[in-house]
Design a protein around this motif. Structure first.
Motif, PDB file in Angstrom:
ATOM      1  N   ALA A  18     -16.866  73.420  41.484  1.00 15.94           N
ATOM      2  CA  ALA A  18     -17.353  73.170  40.383  1.00 15.94           C
ATOM      3  C   ALA A  18     -18.832  73.307  40.093  1.00 15.94           C
ATOM      4  CB  ALA A  18     -16.957  71.615  39.984  1.00 15.94           C
ATOM      5  N   LEU A  19     -19.389  72.867  41.314  1.00 15.55           N
ATOM      6  CA  LEU A  19     -20.946  72.718  41.488  1.00 15.55           C
ATOM      7  C   LEU A  19     -21.564  74.362  41.498  1.00 15.55           C
ATOM      8  CD1 LEU A  19     -23.910  71.833  42.100  1.00 15.55           C
ATOM      9  CD2 LEU A  19     -23.075  71.422  44.517  1.00 15.55           C
ATOM     10  N   ARG A  20     -20.759  75.395  42.183  1.00 18.97           N
ATOM     11  CA  ARG A  20     -21.312  76.473  41.959  1.00 18.97           C
ATOM     12  C   ARG A  20     -21.128  77.151  40.925  1.00 18.97           C
ATOM     13  NH1 ARG A  20     -22.238  78.293  47.274  1.00 18.97           N
ATOM     14  NH2 ARG A  20     -21.020  77.155  48.816  1.00 18.97           N
ATOM     15  N   TYR A  21     -19.992  76.780  40.208  1.00 22.93           N
ATOM     16  CA  TYR A  21     -19.727  77.235  38.601  1.00 22.93           C
ATOM     17  C   TYR A  21     -20.904  76.706  37.827  1.00 22.93           C
ATOM     18  CZ  TYR A  21     -17.689  77.776  34.152  1.00 22.93           C
ATOM     19  OH  TYR A  21     -17.473  78.247  32.703  1.00 22.93           O
ATOM     20  N   ALA A  22     -21.381  75.537  38.139  1.00 26.13           N
ATOM     21  CA  ALA A  22     -22.458  74.999  36.984  1.00 26.13           C
ATOM     22  C   ALA A  22     -23.643  75.566  37.510  1.00 26.13           C
ATOM     23  CB  ALA A  22     -22.428  73.462  37.562  1.00 26.13           C
ATOM     24  N   LEU A  23     -24.090  75.753  38.778  1.00 25.92           N
ATOM     25  CA  LEU A  23     -25.287  76.391  39.107  1.00 25.92           C
ATOM     26  C   LEU A  23     -25.227  77.818  38.449  1.00 25.92           C
ATOM     27  CD1 LEU A  23     -25.314  74.988  42.706  1.00 25.92           C
ATOM     28  CD2 LEU A  23     -27.118  74.555  40.688  1.00 25.92           C
ATOM     29  N   GLU A  24     -24.008  78.954  38.489  1.00 25.15           N
ATOM     30  CA  GLU A  24     -24.077  80.087  38.004  1.00 25.15           C
ATOM     31  C   GLU A  24     -24.192  80.096  36.519  1.00 25.15           C
ATOM     32  OE1 GLU A  24     -20.535  81.467  39.855  1.00 25.15           O
ATOM     33  OE2 GLU A  24     -21.518  81.487  41.957  1.00 25.15           O
ATOM     34  N   GLU A  25     -23.312  79.421  35.930  1.00 21.60           N
ATOM     35  CA  GLU A  25     -23.116  79.474  34.398  1.00 21.60           C
ATOM     36  C   GLU A  25     -24.307  78.800  33.613  1.00 21.60           C
ATOM     37  OE1 GLU A  25     -20.760  81.421  32.826  1.00 21.60           O
ATOM     38  OE2 GLU A  25     -20.468  82.159  35.087  1.00 21.60           O
ATOM     39  N   PHE A  26     -24.844  77.743  34.156  1.00 23.08           N
ATOM     40  CA  PHE A  26     -25.846  77.012  33.619  1.00 23.08           C
ATOM     41  C   PHE A  26     -27.193  76.939  34.276  1.00 23.08           C
ATOM     42  CE2 PHE A  26     -21.709  75.131  32.473  1.00 23.08           C
ATOM     43  CZ  PHE A  26     -21.363  75.529  31.189  1.00 23.08           C
TER      44      PHE A  26
END
Length: 146
Positions: A18-26
């Motif tokens: 989830a953290l990686r997703y947030a960093l990549e997508e936002f």
């Protein structure tokens, strides 16, 4: 304007995803990583005056700081600064309250994907957050755990 995003974090593969997703997508988002220390429940809790009186609270806080340090390590690999904090209490309730109180636009969180009896016994923090939160909730599943 950058979106304010809170990422609940427990250093599980799902929370890491989830953290990686947030960093990549936002990439332009203001990201705060939140760890919730679950307080013990039961009738004996009436015998303590404060959260600091719970047995093991110091070790739980030390563990929280280590978890948040690992979140900072992940964010540094994306060259994206994050804020970190922790709260004590019921995770779903604290996540939603923190997001509302601090005017976050969205919550990005991992899900363990429990099913059947384990879901009935343990519930799903992600499901409770989705039901209670008045803002967007993005639930990320770790592809390696599916």
């Amino acid at each position: 304007m950058a979106r304010k995003t809170v990422v609940p974090f427990d250093d599980s593969p799902q929370a890491n995803a989830a953290l990686r997703y947030a960093l990549e997508e936002f990439p332009d988002a203001e990201i705060t990583v939140l760890h919730v220390i679950r307080l013990p429940e039961g009738y004996w809790t009436i015998f303590v005056d404060s959260e600091e009186d719970f047995p093991g609270h110091e070790r739980a806080e030390e563990h929280a700081y280590k978890l948040l340090e690992s979140a900072e390590e992940i964010s540094s690999s994306y060259d994206h600064p994050i804020d970190t904090t922790f709260k004590r209490g019921d995770p779903a309730r604290e996540i939603v309250e923190f997001a509302v109180t601090n005017d976050f636009d969205q919550i990005v969180m991992g899900s363990h994907g429990r099913q059947g009896a384990s879901r009935l016994l343990f519930g799903s923090v992600a499901e409770q957050v989705v039901r209670r939160a008045p803002m967007t909730v993005v639930v990320v599943h770790d592809a390696d755990e599916s």
